[in-house]
Design a protein around this motif. Sequence first.
Motif: not given
Length: 327
Positions: A214-221, A246-247
């Motif tokens: 999960i890239d970017h902690l799944g928190h894009n947008g 990924k953190l």
Amino acid sequence: MSECGDNHRKWGAYSTAQRQFEVYLTTVIVMAAAFKVLEGVIDTHVHLTFPDSCINAWVDGEGWDISKYTEETLVARIDESIISVKSAVYVQCFNHPPLEEACTAIALARSSDSIIKAVVAEIPVPMGAEKTSAFLAAIRKRHDGKLPNPLKGGRVVLLGNPAPDPKTCLSKHYQEGLQILQQESLHWEFCCTPKHLPAIFTCCENFPKMTFIIDHLGHNGGSDDDYSSWSESMAKLAKLPNVSCKLGAIEEWGVSDPLKFMNFAIASFGFERVMYESNWFVLEVLEGCKYDKTAKVVLDALCSQNATQEDMNAVFFGNAERIYRLK
């Protein structure tokens, strides 16, 4: 050494003076040891542009100077930072055509002079088995009939305006494309909004022998308002042993207290399934920040989780070596 303590005050992570002081003392002690961690780092998420072979749909579309975001610039930014990066993972970033992007990145990774040692390509998994197989066949054709070792996996972002349907990854074509990757021992990465996470859980559960990241902690947008639903989804994903995260990419989270999100992810996945990422050059383009900004926040989060030296080693390079098969 004040950097870590300053970050705690900046993000407002602690509510009482006593707790803040206790955490700050821990932070100072661990920070002193942490400088050892900042040597030999593996950055699991960098983007580059390739002006000689590709058009970058994102950078060119915004009118930015594509020539600024090459490997030469990346190395210069790292040299200016507190981090000593041993190697990095190139992750697709809309350099078109995708086949040229993949092959150019693979060529870098095969060079002894490059910091790039692994590649995550824009493999057309969402388009199904036939397109996925054809893409991999084209890569083989350029590499003596074999998939080159630096190619570790793929991703196609679940972002945009409008964003893809939250259940996109559960479509028949998407699942068949993933089956091809699994047969080739390649992993898959999800770059998504929090709304995509419930379906991603089901998708990862469907392929228990395949590695997912999960890239970017799944928190894009995302935003501060979705913490409850996001944390519930991430807690479920953390129960799947084939999923890591990924953190980084704080600049894309849309939150006022990134430590809150980062601490939850570390506590849920454990030190053995989270990895540091810089998200360069996006970090620089969106915020004009120095390369090591994210590393400092990750370090701050590790301090607040009472990470040992061994834990820090795992997050900054050990997990990446294992998950990206870099040894």
